[in-house]
Design a protein around this motif. Structure first.
Motif, PDB file in Angstrom:
ATOM      1  N   THR A   5      15.009  70.276 147.046  1.00  0.00           N
ATOM      2  CA  THR A   5      16.296  70.475 147.703  1.00  0.00           C
ATOM      3  C   THR A   5      16.774  71.910 147.514  1.00  0.00           C
ATOM      4  O   THR A   5      17.488  72.436 148.346  1.00  0.00           O
ATOM      5  CB  THR A   5      17.371  69.544 147.132  1.00  0.00           C
TER       6      THR A   5
ATOM      7  N   MET B 243      28.112  67.170 146.651  1.00  0.00           N
ATOM      8  CA  MET B 243      27.305  66.281 147.486  1.00  0.00           C
ATOM      9  C   MET B 243      25.874  66.238 146.955  1.00  0.00           C
ATOM     10  O   MET B 243      25.281  65.184 146.787  1.00  0.00           O
ATOM     11  CB  MET B 243      27.333  66.812 148.919  1.00  0.00           C
ATOM     12  N   ARG B 244      25.351  67.435 146.663  1.00  0.00           N
ATOM     13  CA  ARG B 244      23.986  67.477 146.175  1.00  0.00           C
ATOM     14  C   ARG B 244      23.880  66.782 144.816  1.00  0.00           C
ATOM     15  O   ARG B 244      22.936  66.031 144.576  1.00  0.00           O
ATOM     16  CB  ARG B 244      23.526  68.933 146.051  1.00  0.00           C
TER      17      ARG B 244
ATOM     18  N   GLU C 133      21.663  59.882 142.434  1.00  0.00           N
ATOM     19  CA  GLU C 133      21.130  58.679 143.095  1.00  0.00           C
ATOM     20  C   GLU C 133      19.627  58.599 142.935  1.00  0.00           C
ATOM     21  O   GLU C 133      19.077  57.549 142.634  1.00  0.00           O
ATOM     22  CB  GLU C 133      21.451  58.734 144.599  1.00  0.00           C
ATOM     23  N   ARG C 134      18.983  59.748 143.124  1.00  0.00           N
ATOM     24  CA  ARG C 134      17.531  59.795 143.028  1.00  0.00           C
ATOM     25  C   ARG C 134      17.095  59.474 141.596  1.00  0.00           C
ATOM     26  O   ARG C 134      16.101  58.778 141.383  1.00  0.00           O
ATOM     27  CB  ARG C 134      17.065  61.189 143.456  1.00  0.00           C
TER      28      ARG C 134
ATOM     29  N   LYS D 235      23.539  63.140 145.267  1.00  0.00           N
ATOM     30  CA  LYS D 235      22.204  62.772 145.752  1.00  0.00           C
ATOM     31  C   LYS D 235      21.178  62.812 144.617  1.00  0.00           C
ATOM     32  O   LYS D 235      20.332  61.937 144.498  1.00  0.00           O
ATOM     33  CB  LYS D 235      21.775  63.742 146.871  1.00  0.00           C
TER      34      LYS D 235
ATOM     35  N   ASP E 238      11.082  66.498 143.549  1.00  0.00           N
ATOM     36  CA  ASP E 238      12.032  66.146 144.598  1.00  0.00           C
ATOM     37  C   ASP E 238      13.310  66.954 144.474  1.00  0.00           C
ATOM     38  O   ASP E 238      13.890  67.403 145.470  1.00  0.00           O
ATOM     39  CB  ASP E 238      12.372  64.649 144.532  1.00  0.00           C
TER      40      ASP E 238
ATOM     41  N   THR F 294      17.658  66.546 152.507  1.00  0.00           N
ATOM     42  CA  THR F 294      18.450  65.748 151.570  1.00  0.00           C
ATOM     43  C   THR F 294      17.520  64.707 150.986  1.00  0.00           C
ATOM     44  O   THR F 294      16.575  64.269 151.631  1.00  0.00           O
ATOM     45  CB  THR F 294      19.617  65.058 152.289  1.00  0.00           C
ATOM     46  N   LEU F 295      17.794  64.321 149.780  1.00  0.00           N
ATOM     47  CA  LEU F 295      16.878  63.402 149.100  1.00  0.00           C
ATOM     48  C   LEU F 295      16.873  62.027 149.741  1.00  0.00           C
ATOM     49  O   LEU F 295      17.865  61.538 150.174  1.00  0.00           O
ATOM     50  CB  LEU F 295      17.264  63.281 147.629  1.00  0.00           C
TER      51      LEU F 295
END
Lengths: 311, 336
Positions: free
Chosen positions: B328, B1-2, B8-9, B5, B324, B335-336
């Motif tokens: 986390t 999951m991380r 995505e970032r 993210k 960023d 979450t980002l």
């Protein structure tokens, strides 16, 4: 407050409302003054700022020397307390024989003017866009927010230097370079506050009572945000003054012979070994003013914005 | 999951970088004066035919959106054009100067952190003590002082008056150093060249202080206020009640949680370190990227200015991205 029955004629009604508003303002002011008294440093800072402003306005009246024209005979005179110094040139003279104190006093005009105008324009743009974006959301908000994100990708000084490099030096370009990115912080503050305030009951009440959207924004919501904006504006002012001085130091801001603190410090760099005062005193003037503005801003924040929204 | 993210970032920075490139391009084209004219001014007299040839070579005869396309295509390949003055690829010139700038930025960051951490922690632990008041006054001064002036005052005191440290440059002329990374401190350690290490460090001290002072001030203030908050938290009271030694309570329980806002602020200071380096490099004659840009501006060497501004912006964006992501790990709740 004693309540008088609301008058019926429209003229009397308006007068009654203004009376209420006036009394509220007076009460807020005395409350504000009372609170400020707990921050003696902020009050001292305010006095210092006022002195700078007065010096800038009355520069010709309090100085005897010409700020731009010197004399080769009086080059590098030291400050009055040093050997060879005289009270004619209290803080000494520069490489062109100009009185440094005189130039510092005239230089206050540039710093204060740039600070006030750059922050003023930033507030105006940021506030308008932020209020509209936060209230209406939608496409407009998306576009402006993206533009703001984009500008945040540049460090402030680099952006300003880049803009000045392309536009060339000058007062107008300087303001443009500083505000081009300066509005973003006000935009983000106002937009966020707008979105938060919008959902509150008093806004709903205004809407139900048939108030127009523009009136809700300007008459209901904005007065509640203005204090935070004012605090941020004060805190940004010192920053803008440092930015202007930095640009002028690099030779990209105010051009000689107009006295600006940043370029004065730069002009003394070549003479550090022999005439330390040329660079030192204009820099002290910057530190004094910015320190006073920041201290005042912090005091203001403690009083007006205790929730510490602004860091 | 991380991982998703984070990915995505990372992807989200691509449009920002595109936007940066487009904005820089637009600024370039808004500049008064034709690039070829400026180049001619720098290069001497040439015939009309040659001017036409140059215009075609730089695609200046094409419509603006085609020019933008060429620009973006080349930029994506890492080709940001040639310097007008030095007639060499701008990226090459920037790469040569980058190590000096990185060394200075790291030096400033190091200075800022070794000052800010003890001060921030002690001021919070001993709130309202003379130490707290004195350091916070100092921090206030640090924020209100322009870096160029601090640099000059440092030179006046430590170089001119006391003669302890050199005024200018990265290393003395009579010191030999084999370059490996371009970071002189690292190179001298790698080659076990101790005289060079001493010399490089002596040159690095004053510019690092001038550049790092504002960062130190900001970090100390934030660390102090977040420590004040965590020191009053329930888990700190609990740790004390359990009988944990005070230094452990402060460093393990309070500091760890106070680090979260502090790291964010440190990340934001990357911008200060990048922007400030132009100023500080000018004051100390430090041969880094900042000097290169300032010189390029005065030479009207626009491709070089353009390329440098883009490199700065990209570095800033990437630094924020790293912060960023670090964030986390420090605070799993975010979450980002």
């Amino acid at each position: 407050m004693t309540t008088t029955p609301a008058p019926t004629s429209s003229w009397a009604r308006a007068r009654h409302l203004w009376g209420l508003r006036w009394r509220m303002m007076r009460r807020n002011w005395s409350e504000f003054a009372h609170q400020m008294r707990k921050h003696p440093l902020a009050i001292i800072a305010a006095v210092v700022i006022l002195l700078y402003i007065l010096a800038a306005i009355f520069a010709p009246a309090i100085t005897v020397h010409d700020p731009t024209r010197g004399s080769l005979r009086t080059r590098f005179e030291p400050p009055f307390w040093m050997e060879g110094g005289s009270t004619e040139f209290l803080l000494g003279t520069d490489d062109q024989g100009r009185d440094i104190l005189t130039r510092i006093i005239y230089g206050a005009r540039v710093s204060l003017l740039v600070g006030v105008i750059a922050v003023g324009v930033s507030v105006l743009v940021g506030l308008t866009l932020g209020a509209l974006a936060g209230f209406y959301r939608g496409r407009f908000d998306t576009i402006v927010s993206r533009a703001a994100d984009l500008l945040l990708a540049f460090p402030f000084l680099i952006f300003a230097i880049g803009v000045m490099a392309f536009l060339g030096p000058g007062f107008g370009n300087l303001i443009l370079a500083l505000t081009f990115k300066g509005w973003v912080e006000f935009f983000r503050l106002v937009r966020g506050e707008m979105m938060a305030e919008k959902t509150k009951e008093y806004v709903e009440a205004a809407r139900v009572s048939g108030m127009g959207k523009v009136a809700i924004i300007t008459r209901e919501i904005l007065p509640n945000i203005m204090q935070a904006v004012f605090v941020l504006a004060t805190l940004r002012m010192g920053y803008m003054i440092i930015m202007e001085a930095s640009l002028s130091f690099l030779g990209l801001g105010i051009q000689p012979p107009t006295p600006a603190w940043g370029s004065m410090v730069a002009s003394g760099r070549d003479y550090l070994l022999t005439a330390w005062w040329v660079s030192t005193f204009p820099g002290l003037a910057i530190v004094g003013l910015v320190l006073a503005i920041n201290l005042f801003g912090e005091g203001l924040r403690d009083v007006l914005d205790p929730r510490l929204k602004i860091e | 999951m991380r991982a998703i993210k984070v990915l995505e970032r990372i992807l989200a920075t691509i449009p920002i970088m595109f936007g940066v490139a487009i904005m820089v391009f637009i600024f370039m084209r808004l500049t008064p004066g034709d690039p070829v004219d400026i180049m001619m001014g720098a290069g001497g007299a040439v015939g009309a035919g040659e001017i036409e040839q140059l215009r075609a070579e730089f695609h200046l005869d094409e419509p603006i959106h085609i020019q933008l396309w060429y620009f973006l295509r080349d930029a994506a390949r890492g080709d940001l054009g040639n310097s007008y003055i030095k007639k060499r690829p701008t990226m090459e010139l920037i790469a040569e100067r980058l190590p000096a700038t990185i060394e200075l930025a790291l030096g400033a960051l190091f200075f800022a952190l070794i000052i800010a951490f003890p001060i921030g922690i002690l001021s919070a632990v001993k709130q309202n003590s003379w130490l707290d008041r004195f350091s916070m006054a100092g921090a206030f001064l640090g924020i209100s002082m322009p870096a160029f002036w601090l640099g000059i005052v440092l030179i006046l005191i430590f170089s001119v008056k006391l003669r302890w440290l050199p005024v200018q440059g990265r290393i003395s002329y009579d010191v030999n150093l084999q370059e490996i990374t371009g970071l002189y401190v690292v190179d001298s350690i790698l080659t076990r060249n101790w005289p060079a290490l001493k010399d490089a460090l002596r040159h690095l001290i004053l510019p690092s202080i001038a550049l790092g002072a504002a960062v130190a001030a900001i970090v100390a203030r934030v660390l102090r206020s977040s420590m004040l908050e965590t020191l009053r938290a329930d888990y700190v009271t609990l740790a004390r009640a359990k009988g944990a030694p005070e230094h452990r309570v402060v460093l393990r329980h309070a500091l760890r949680n106070a680090l979260i806002p502090t790291v964010t602020v440190i990340g934001l200071q990357v911008g200060v370190l990048l922007g400030g380096n132009m100023i500080v490099e000018t004051v100390f004659g430090w041969p880094g990227l900042g000097r290169l840009v300032v010189d390029a501006i005065f030479n009207r060497d626009f491709p070089l200015v353009q390329a440098s501004v883009m490199v700065y912006a990209f570095t800033f964006v990437i630094a924020n991205l790293i912060v960023d992501i670090l964030y986390t790990y420090l605070n799993p709740k975010i979450t980002l």
